[in-house]
Design a protein around this motif. Structure first.
Motif, PDB file in Angstrom:
ATOM      1  N   ARG A   1      48.494  45.787  47.479  1.00 51.58           N
ATOM      2  CA  ARG A   1      48.798  46.756  46.127  1.00 51.58           C
ATOM      3  C   ARG A   1      49.870  46.129  45.523  1.00 51.58           C
ATOM      4  NH1 ARG A   1      46.733  51.615  44.906  1.00 51.58           N
ATOM      5  NH2 ARG A   1      45.708  51.998  47.050  1.00 51.58           N
ATOM      6  N   ASP A   2      50.065  46.010  44.223  1.00 46.82           N
ATOM      7  CA  ASP A   2      51.190  45.544  43.494  1.00 46.82           C
ATOM      8  C   ASP A   2      52.059  44.114  44.171  1.00 46.82           C
ATOM      9  OD1 ASP A   2      53.253  45.294  41.946  1.00 46.82           O
ATOM     10  OD2 ASP A   2      54.190  47.153  42.174  1.00 46.82           O
ATOM     11  N   VAL A   3      51.314  43.082  44.341  1.00 43.09           N
ATOM     12  CA  VAL A   3      51.695  42.076  45.040  1.00 43.09           C
ATOM     13  C   VAL A   3      53.079  41.577  44.624  1.00 43.09           C
ATOM     14  CG1 VAL A   3      50.739  40.219  43.587  1.00 43.09           C
ATOM     15  CG2 VAL A   3      50.971  39.779  45.840  1.00 43.09           C
ATOM     16  N   ASP A   4      53.555  41.875  43.355  1.00 38.26           N
ATOM     17  CA  ASP A   4      54.848  41.478  42.913  1.00 38.26           C
ATOM     18  C   ASP A   4      55.945  42.133  43.637  1.00 38.26           C
ATOM     19  OD1 ASP A   4      53.712  39.539  40.999  1.00 38.26           O
ATOM     20  OD2 ASP A   4      53.888  40.945  39.344  1.00 38.26           O
TER      21      ASP A   4
ATOM     22  N   GLY B   1      46.458  35.464  50.568  1.00 36.21           N
ATOM     23  CA  GLY B   1      47.288  36.749  50.244  1.00 36.21           C
ATOM     24  C   GLY B   1      47.404  36.809  48.826  1.00 36.21           C
ATOM     25  N   ILE B   2      46.839  38.025  48.333  1.00 36.12           N
ATOM     26  CA  ILE B   2      46.547  38.134  46.684  1.00 36.12           C
ATOM     27  C   ILE B   2      46.642  39.673  46.519  1.00 36.12           C
ATOM     28  CG2 ILE B   2      43.913  38.481  47.251  1.00 36.12           C
ATOM     29  CD1 ILE B   2      45.806  35.997  44.511  1.00 36.12           C
TER      30      ILE B   2
ATOM     31  N   ILE C   1      48.718  49.850  51.339  1.00 29.81           N
ATOM     32  CA  ILE C   1      49.348  49.082  50.576  1.00 29.81           C
ATOM     33  C   ILE C   1      48.790  47.770  50.911  1.00 29.81           C
ATOM     34  CG2 ILE C   1      51.582  47.899  49.857  1.00 29.81           C
ATOM     35  CD1 ILE C   1      52.927  50.405  51.041  1.00 29.81           C
ATOM     36  N   ILE C   2      48.471  47.542  52.156  1.00 26.87           N
ATOM     37  CA  ILE C   2      47.861  46.299  52.522  1.00 26.87           C
ATOM     38  C   ILE C   2      46.430  46.595  53.170  1.00 26.87           C
ATOM     39  CG2 ILE C   2      47.905  44.553  54.330  1.00 26.87           C
ATOM     40  CD1 ILE C   2      50.524  44.499  52.413  1.00 26.87           C
TER      41      ILE C   2
ATOM     42  N   TYR D   1      40.243  39.781  38.509  1.00 25.95           N
ATOM     43  CA  TYR D   1      41.764  40.103  37.889  1.00 25.95           C
ATOM     44  C   TYR D   1      42.420  40.294  39.315  1.00 25.95           C
ATOM     45  CZ  TYR D   1      46.010  42.813  36.795  1.00 25.95           C
ATOM     46  OH  TYR D   1      47.290  42.928  36.837  1.00 25.95           O
ATOM     47  N   ALA D   2      43.429  39.426  39.697  1.00 20.12           N
ATOM     48  CA  ALA D   2      44.072  39.563  40.795  1.00 20.12           C
ATOM     49  C   ALA D   2      45.276  38.989  40.687  1.00 20.12           C
ATOM     50  CB  ALA D   2      43.198  39.148  42.234  1.00 20.12           C
ATOM     51  N   PRO D   3      46.480  39.339  40.312  1.00 16.93           N
ATOM     52  CA  PRO D   3      47.890  38.543  40.304  1.00 16.93           C
ATOM     53  C   PRO D   3      48.164  37.807  41.529  1.00 16.93           C
ATOM     54  CG  PRO D   3      48.068  40.701  39.048  1.00 16.93           C
ATOM     55  CD  PRO D   3      46.869  40.832  39.785  1.00 16.93           C
TER      56      PRO D   3
END
Length: 363
Positions: A164-167, A197-198, A208-209, A335-337
């Motif tokens: 969640r929120d990879v950045d 890992g995305i 989160i994971i 959609y997956a940064p």
């Protein structure tokens, strides 16, 4: 041995599938199902996809769905409406970018494998930070392996870490995984595990994971070969992460090749073509092609592809690029940064090639 087909059935579902069926042995099929009635509700779209999948499997004869991944546009609200999920079902918010609310990737066997396999999907720990969740998830998985006489190093073939929120949350995963792997004897001098890992949003808002794993029991050590493509890619540990670029599993009758999430990177670990989606896509393809070649495979051996995009505005362009290059290969674009903000696109895939090695069991 590979056959590819694309069609739209009567319920408005686009079906893309590939089958690998060596004579006298187990047949494998990968199928992607896409809703073409994007103006309908989630309940209707999911029902259409499930009906189409059941019809598809029933027409195959004695077939078993080994795993499904369900790509959702709003996991928190949509997952409670899915009443047929089990341990082998992966459910993650990675919206299909064709405008639909849901897409499905399914992996199907016709016949019985000589190897015990487990797909353990949608694993979460809804408490703590990303470091704690990654560490705890791996520890729980390792305990399950130990109870079955296995280990992470010997039996885990493939992992997916959805973040969640990879950045902002990826770093905790990286540290937790690296520290855990060291306790399992996984170091730069041994090997790691093929992985993606995305960005992905679990349905539980405290998670989160999310961890998905693929495990095989009964392999001999020589059956696993790790893929590096050093001409194009550097070892991942050089920039602090711990996964293999790909892995090849050899059986008597075939070889499976799993390519990890791969982006536009060079063999110094640097992002190539910052800000240019077209050139990043081409460099990504070049990297994947090098990994496939190291495993003895070509693009025509690829069974399925998952594409991850950071910017939804790039979808139409990337969709056309993939349609032109892979007109018959099942794929989904979501959609997956990616884990570095300057990476605009990433892909993963699986390939199957014939093999002839009587020293091991057929698949």
């Amino acid at each position: 041995m590979k056959q590819s087909h694309i069609y739209t059935d009567q319920s408005g579902v686009r079906i893309e599938y590939t089958t690998f069926a060596p004579a006298g042995h187990l047949a494998e099929t990968h199928v992607m199902l896409h809703s073409t009635r994007i103006d309908t509700s989630f309940v209707r779209q999911y029902a259409d996809l499930q009906q189409a999948l059941r019809r598809f499997v029933s027409q195959m004869g004695h077939a078993t769905i080994m795993m499904r991944r369900i790509f959702l546009s709003d996991a928190t609200n949509q997952m409670p409406l899915i009443d047929d999920a089990d341990q082998s079902t992966s459910i993650i918010q990675q919206p299909p970018l064709d405008g639909s609310k849901v897409a499905i990737w399914a992996y199907i066997h016709q016949g019985k494998s000589n190897y015990k396999q487990q797909w353990h999907m949608t694993q979460i720990v809804p408490e703590g930070d990303s470091y704690h969740q990654a560490t705890t998830l791996l520890q729980q998985y390792e305990k399950e392996l130990e109870e079955q006489g296995g280990t992470l190093a010997d039996n885990c073939i493939r992992t997916w870490f959805f973040v969640r929120d990879v950045d902002t949350q990826y770093h905790g995963l990286v540290v937790g995984r690296r520290e855990n792997f060291e306790t399992q004897g996984l170091t730069p001098n041994t090997h790691y595990i093929a992985s993606t890992g995305i960005h992905g949003i679990p349905a539980n808002t405290k998670a989160i994971i999310q961890l998905d794993t693929y495990t095989i029991f009964g392999l001999k050590p020589k059956q696993q070969t790790y893929l590096h493509a050093h001409t194009h890619l550097n070892p991942t540990y050089q920039y602090g992460v711990t996964f293999e670029r790909g892995v090849k599993i050899d059986y008597a009758d075939r070889s499976h090749i799993y390519i990890s999430g791969t982006a536009s990177i060079n063999n110094r670990g640097e992002v190539e073509h910052t800000g240019d989606i077209t050139r990043q896509t081409h460099r990504m393809w070049e990297n994947v092609e090098a990994l496939l070649a190291e495993g003895g495979a070509k693009w025509t051996d690829v069974m399925q592809i998952i594409v991850y995009l950071r910017d939804i505005a790039d979808y139409n362009h990337v969709c056309q690029q993939f349609a032109d290059k892979f007109p018959d290969t099942p794929h989904v674009i979501t959609y997956a940064p990616v884990c570095r903000p300057s990476w605009l696109i990433e892909m993963e895939c699986m390939a199957i090639i014939p093999n002839n090695d009587p020293s091991v069991k057929p698949y």
